[in-house]
Design a protein around this motif. Sequence first.
Motif, PDB file in Angstrom:
ATOM      1  N   ALA A  78       0.835  -1.201   0.000  1.00 47.59           N
ATOM      2  CA  ALA A  78       0.000   0.000   0.000  1.00 47.59           C
ATOM      3  C   ALA A  78       0.868   1.249   0.000  1.00 47.59           C
ATOM      4  O   ALA A  78       0.557   2.229  -0.698  1.00 47.59           O
ATOM      5  N   CYS A  79       1.958   1.219   0.746  1.00 50.13           N
ATOM      6  CA  CYS A  79       2.857   2.366   0.797  1.00 50.13           C
ATOM      7  C   CYS A  79       3.420   2.658  -0.594  1.00 50.13           C
ATOM      8  O   CYS A  79       3.382   3.802  -1.056  1.00 50.13           O
ATOM      9  N   ALA A  80       3.924   1.625  -1.269  1.00 51.09           N
ATOM     10  CA  ALA A  80       4.471   1.814  -2.625  1.00 51.09           C
ATOM     11  C   ALA A  80       3.389   2.307  -3.583  1.00 51.09           C
ATOM     12  O   ALA A  80       3.628   3.201  -4.407  1.00 51.09           O
ATOM     13  N   ARG A  81       2.180   1.749  -3.477  1.00 56.61           N
ATOM     14  CA  ARG A  81       1.081   2.168  -4.353  1.00 56.61           C
ATOM     15  C   ARG A  81       0.729   3.631  -4.115  1.00 56.61           C
ATOM     16  O   ARG A  81       0.542   4.406  -5.058  1.00 56.61           O
ATOM     17  N   GLU A  82       0.637   4.027  -2.858  1.00 56.79           N
ATOM     18  CA  GLU A  82       0.273   5.406  -2.535  1.00 56.79           C
ATOM     19  C   GLU A  82       1.331   6.393  -3.036  1.00 56.79           C
ATOM     20  O   GLU A  82       0.997   7.459  -3.551  1.00 56.79           O
ATOM     21  N   VAL A  83       2.607   6.045  -2.913  1.00 54.15           N
ATOM     22  CA  VAL A  83       3.675   6.919  -3.422  1.00 54.15           C
ATOM     23  C   VAL A  83       3.544   7.045  -4.940  1.00 54.15           C
ATOM     24  O   VAL A  83       3.674   8.138  -5.505  1.00 54.15           O
ATOM     25  N   ARG A  84       3.256   5.943  -5.596  1.00 59.32           N
ATOM     26  CA  ARG A  84       3.076   5.950  -7.060  1.00 59.32           C
ATOM     27  C   ARG A  84       1.851   6.801  -7.435  1.00 59.32           C
ATOM     28  O   ARG A  84       1.917   7.637  -8.341  1.00 59.32           O
ATOM     29  N   GLU A  85       0.732   6.610  -6.732  1.00 60.79           N
ATOM     30  CA  GLU A  85      -0.489   7.344  -7.049  1.00 60.79           C
ATOM     31  C   GLU A  85      -0.388   8.826  -6.700  1.00 60.79           C
ATOM     32  O   GLU A  85      -0.872   9.675  -7.440  1.00 60.79           O
ATOM     33  N   GLU A  86       0.232   9.135  -5.567  1.00 55.51           N
ATOM     34  CA  GLU A  86       0.265  10.520  -5.107  1.00 55.51           C
ATOM     35  C   GLU A  86       1.387  11.344  -5.735  1.00 55.51           C
ATOM     36  O   GLU A  86       1.203  12.520  -6.033  1.00 55.51           O
ATOM     37  N   LEU A  87       2.572  10.741  -5.884  1.00 56.20           N
ATOM     38  CA  LEU A  87       3.740  11.491  -6.354  1.00 56.20           C
ATOM     39  C   LEU A  87       4.169  11.139  -7.771  1.00 56.20           C
ATOM     40  O   LEU A  87       5.034  11.810  -8.336  1.00 56.20           O
TER      41      LEU A  87
ATOM     42  N   LEU B 164      15.433  10.706  -1.974  1.00 54.85           N
ATOM     43  CA  LEU B 164      15.153  10.828  -3.397  1.00 54.85           C
ATOM     44  C   LEU B 164      16.307  11.541  -4.088  1.00 54.85           C
ATOM     45  O   LEU B 164      16.845  12.514  -3.571  1.00 54.85           O
ATOM     46  N   ARG B 165      16.658  11.060  -5.258  1.00 50.78           N
ATOM     47  CA  ARG B 165      17.658  11.728  -6.086  1.00 50.78           C
ATOM     48  C   ARG B 165      17.027  12.983  -6.691  1.00 50.78           C
ATOM     49  O   ARG B 165      15.799  13.091  -6.792  1.00 50.78           O
ATOM     50  N   ALA B 166      17.833  13.909  -7.123  1.00 47.78           N
ATOM     51  CA  ALA B 166      17.341  15.166  -7.697  1.00 47.78           C
ATOM     52  C   ALA B 166      16.393  14.904  -8.861  1.00 47.78           C
ATOM     53  O   ALA B 166      15.339  15.553  -8.971  1.00 47.78           O
ATOM     54  N   GLU B 167      16.730  13.939  -9.717  1.00 48.71           N
ATOM     55  CA  GLU B 167      15.852  13.662 -10.860  1.00 48.71           C
ATOM     56  C   GLU B 167      14.507  13.080 -10.418  1.00 48.71           C
ATOM     57  O   GLU B 167      13.488  13.320 -11.077  1.00 48.71           O
ATOM     58  N   GLN B 168      14.495  12.350  -9.308  1.00 50.86           N
ATOM     59  CA  GLN B 168      13.222  11.852  -8.791  1.00 50.86           C
ATOM     60  C   GLN B 168      12.378  13.009  -8.257  1.00 50.86           C
ATOM     61  O   GLN B 168      11.165  13.057  -8.476  1.00 50.86           O
ATOM     62  N   GLU B 169      13.014  13.933  -7.542  1.00 51.20           N
ATOM     63  CA  GLU B 169      12.276  15.089  -7.031  1.00 51.20           C
ATOM     64  C   GLU B 169      11.689  15.907  -8.182  1.00 51.20           C
ATOM     65  O   GLU B 169      10.548  16.359  -8.103  1.00 51.20           O
ATOM     66  N   HIS B 170      12.459  16.084  -9.254  1.00 46.54           N
ATOM     67  CA  HIS B 170      11.956  16.841 -10.408  1.00 46.54           C
ATOM     68  C   HIS B 170      10.825  16.098 -11.122  1.00 46.54           C
ATOM     69  O   HIS B 170      10.020  16.727 -11.815  1.00 46.54           O
ATOM     70  N   ALA B 171      10.769  14.770 -10.942  1.00 50.76           N
ATOM     71  CA  ALA B 171       9.738  13.961 -11.610  1.00 50.76           C
ATOM     72  C   ALA B 171       8.438  13.878 -10.808  1.00 50.76           C
ATOM     73  O   ALA B 171       7.455  13.309 -11.281  1.00 50.76           O
ATOM     74  N   ILE B 172       8.414  14.425  -9.587  1.00 51.59           N
ATOM     75  CA  ILE B 172       7.197  14.358  -8.777  1.00 51.59           C
ATOM     76  C   ILE B 172       6.049  15.054  -9.509  1.00 51.59           C
ATOM     77  O   ILE B 172       6.166  16.190  -9.946  1.00 51.59           O
ATOM     78  N   ARG B 173       4.961  14.304  -9.642  1.00 55.95           N
ATOM     79  CA  ARG B 173       3.741  14.808 -10.269  1.00 55.95           C
ATOM     80  C   ARG B 173       2.561  14.383  -9.408  1.00 55.95           C
ATOM     81  O   ARG B 173       2.498  13.242  -8.952  1.00 55.95           O
ATOM     82  N   PHE B 174       1.624  15.278  -9.202  1.00 53.63           N
ATOM     83  CA  PHE B 174       0.443  14.971  -8.409  1.00 53.63           C
ATOM     84  C   PHE B 174      -0.616  14.401  -9.338  1.00 53.63           C
ATOM     85  O   PHE B 174      -1.422  15.128  -9.909  1.00 53.63           O
ATOM     86  N   LEU B 175      -0.612  13.089  -9.460  1.00 54.76           N
ATOM     87  CA  LEU B 175      -1.444  12.421 -10.456  1.00 54.76           C
ATOM     88  C   LEU B 175      -2.906  12.269 -10.058  1.00 54.76           C
ATOM     89  O   LEU B 175      -3.775  12.266 -10.910  1.00 54.76           O
ATOM     90  N   ASP B 176      -3.169  12.122  -8.757  1.00 55.61           N
ATOM     91  CA  ASP B 176      -4.551  11.825  -8.363  1.00 55.61           C
ATOM     92  C   ASP B 176      -5.318  13.026  -7.823  1.00 55.61           C
ATOM     93  O   ASP B 176      -6.457  12.899  -7.407  1.00 55.61           O
ATOM     94  N   GLY B 177      -4.707  14.192  -7.811  1.00 57.23           N
ATOM     95  CA  GLY B 177      -5.401  15.393  -7.368  1.00 57.23           C
ATOM     96  C   GLY B 177      -5.553  15.545  -5.869  1.00 57.23           C
ATOM     97  O   GLY B 177      -6.175  16.496  -5.405  1.00 57.23           O
ATOM     98  N   GLU B 178      -4.980  14.630  -5.090  1.00 55.82           N
ATOM     99  CA  GLU B 178      -5.112  14.709  -3.636  1.00 55.82           C
ATOM    100  C   GLU B 178      -4.106  15.669  -3.009  1.00 55.82           C
ATOM    101  O   GLU B 178      -4.290  16.078  -1.872  1.00 55.82           O
ATOM    102  N   LEU B 179      -3.036  15.997  -3.733  1.00 58.01           N
ATOM    103  CA  LEU B 179      -1.972  16.817  -3.162  1.00 58.01           C
ATOM    104  C   LEU B 179      -1.822  18.125  -3.936  1.00 58.01           C
ATOM    105  O   LEU B 179      -1.992  18.168  -5.156  1.00 58.01           O
ATOM    106  N   ALA B 180      -1.461  19.178  -3.191  1.00 57.59           N
ATOM    107  CA  ALA B 180      -1.274  20.488  -3.803  1.00 57.59           C
ATOM    108  C   ALA B 180       0.203  20.852  -3.945  1.00 57.59           C
ATOM    109  O   ALA B 180       0.575  21.563  -4.873  1.00 57.59           O
ATOM    110  N   GLU B 181       1.042  20.402  -3.000  1.00 50.69           N
ATOM    111  CA  GLU B 181       2.467  20.719  -3.059  1.00 50.69           C
ATOM    112  C   GLU B 181       3.255  19.795  -2.136  1.00 50.69           C
ATOM    113  O   GLU B 181       2.682  19.075  -1.337  1.00 50.69           O
ATOM    114  N   TRP B 182       4.572  19.861  -2.276  1.00 52.05           N
ATOM    115  CA  TRP B 182       5.473  19.113  -1.402  1.00 52.05           C
ATOM    116  C   TRP B 182       6.645  20.016  -1.060  1.00 52.05           C
ATOM    117  O   TRP B 182       6.926  20.977  -1.763  1.00 52.05           O
TER     118      TRP B 182
END
Length: 158
Positions: free
Chosen positions: A54-63, A96-114
Amino acid sequence: MTTDEVPAMATPRVAAGALFVNHVGHVLLVRPTYKEHWDIPGGYVEPGESPHNACAREVREELGLDISVGPMLVVDWAPADNEGDKLLFIFDGGMLRAEQEHAIRFLDGELAEWRHVPLDALATHVPARLDRRIRAALGARDQGHAVYAEHGVTTPSL
């Protein structure tokens, strides 16, 4: 409440989140659109799903990140008056590596920022119970073993 209405066993809600830190030890927090406070990435475990998955899924869905979640750091017994019994897991997300941080996308609309938040500013972003849980997880990571907590508090007697 009658004895017929009382469940024969605990039926807690179960949630799992990931603890990410940056190179100076600041914690990655996310701002949900549906809450008043910041949180760590994560969410509720679905029926038949393990907390780790669930943790891995939520990170994938949210970020939008497909990461390999590390070991469990803390499990926290944290019932809430308005939500009932809860078991909350935090797993090590690592750094997270810099490229991972730059790849963060809020895919499910639950998050506004990080953002990365220093430990001395956690209390201004998260509720006290989450502050304690995050600190317990950081301590567990530093000690190299998982811990058990109740409302984010670990003691030798637990």
